[in-house]
Design an enzyme around this catalytic site. Structure first.
Site, short mmCIF file in Angstrom:
data_model
loop_
_atom_site.label_atom_id
_atom_site.label_comp_id
_atom_site.label_asym_id
_atom_site.label_seq_id
_atom_site.Cartn_x
_atom_site.Cartn_y
_atom_site.Cartn_z
N HIS A 79 -3.16 1.06 0.91
CA HIS A 79 -1.74 1.18 1.23
C HIS A 79 -1.18 2.03 2.03
O HIS A 79 -0.32 2.20 2.87
CB HIS A 79 -0.98 0.51 0.17
CG HIS A 79 -1.05 -0.85 -0.43
ND1 HIS A 79 -0.58 -1.89 0.51
CD2 HIS A 79 -1.78 -1.40 -1.15
CE1 HIS A 79 -0.89 -3.23 0.01
NE2 HIS A 79 -1.62 -2.66 -1.09
N GLU A 115 -1.55 -6.91 2.82
CA GLU A 115 -2.65 -7.06 2.30
C GLU A 115 -3.99 -7.49 3.03
O GLU A 115 -4.91 -6.87 3.07
CB GLU A 115 -2.74 -8.05 0.92
CG GLU A 115 -1.83 -7.43 0.05
CD GLU A 115 -2.56 -6.41 -0.77
OE1 GLU A 115 -3.53 -5.85 -0.62
OE2 GLU A 115 -1.85 -5.90 -1.82
#
Length: 279
Positions: A141, A182
């Site tokens: 991330h 994601e």
């Protein structure tokens, strides 16, 4: 004080993480002294393996930003990453014991604070782990939070999440997170590349998502994405493809309330249901 553990999906064991350390907003200090040499070695091996797989599969924006994460031979200290990250985009990392509820999660994102699980998987979980750990959160991330446009998208998503919670529409919005932040794919210079953290932190799904003929790949459409269920225990059978991070940011400028209302009466798409022409 402490908080109760959070469960998403189904699992045969209780959630990992020491929630007794969590404050009211579910954040906690990174307990750096608790990491063992084995923990640092696990991080180093995971990082080296994933970095070697990136060329030709990962978004160039991600590859370019990865060095900003800092140390690759040990677990980074959040405060050291934050020195660089805050200067770049005004974001900062905060430690959490594991998965956290929707409202605290959205609130952190809306305030440009990214929650990072502070524990790392065990050596026997090297190939696969059910819950996100510090490697998934940091490697997957954080690099793109150094990208100004993507960083702004994540903040806007958090702001939209707070609105969705008030409208009882978090499930539909969570699918947008799943299929972009994601498990998103992007087309760069005419080639498919991965930018989603779940793909980028997986040794198997990285090549599968970009190269395998098996899954369908659909140009990102807001309503189609919000109607598509997802699975947490297998590779995705559906991926949504964007043309740029600007597309994501501009898409989330819309008022989603009318969209949520319209979608309430429409059927959903299964995670592996063929419902559109792929790309």
């Amino acid at each position: 004080m402490g908080q109760a553990p959070v469960v998403y999906g189904q699992s045969t064991r209780p959630p990992r993480g020491d929630y007794s350390r969590a404050s009211e907003d579910y954040t906690c200090p990174q307990d750096y002294a608790s990491y063992t040499e084995a923990d640092h070695d696990t991080y180093r091996r995971l990082y080296e393996r994933q970095r070697a797989l990136l060329p030709g599969l990962a978004s160039q924006a991600f590859i370019d930003a990865l060095p900003s994460l800092g140390a690759s031979d040990r677990i980074p200290r959040f405060e050291e990453v934050n020195e660089r990250l805050y200067k770049a985009t005004g974001w900062e990392l905060v430690g959490v014991p594991g998965l956290i509820p929707e409202v605290p999660f959205f609130t952190l994102l809306a305030n440009r604070k990214f929650p990072v699980t502070d524990w790392i998987r065990k050596p026997e979980e090297f190939e696969y782990i059910v819950e996100p750990d510090i490697f998934h959160d940091l490697f997957g991330h954080v690099p793109l939070l150094f990208n100004p446009v993507f960083a702004d998208y994540v903040q806007r998503y958090g702001q939209g999440g707070l609105k969705a919670q008030g409208l009882g529409s978090c499930e539909m919005l969570s699918r947008l997170y799943w299929y972009t932040i994601e498990f998103g794919l992007i087309r760069e210079a005419g080639q498919l590349r991965a930018y989603g953290a779940g793909i980028l932190s997986s040794s198997g799904e990285l090549a599968y998502s970009v190269q395998s003929p098996e899954p369908q790949r659909i140009p990102l459409q807001l309503e189609r994405t919000m109607r598509t269920r997802y699975k947490i225990d297998t590779y995705q059978q559906t991926y949504f493809v964007i043309d740029s991070f600007e597309q994501l940011f501009e898409m989330t400028a819309a008022d989603f309330a009318p969209i949520y209302e319209r979608l309430q009466g429409l059927p959903e798409f299964g995670a592996d249901e063929r419902g559109a022409v792929g790309v």
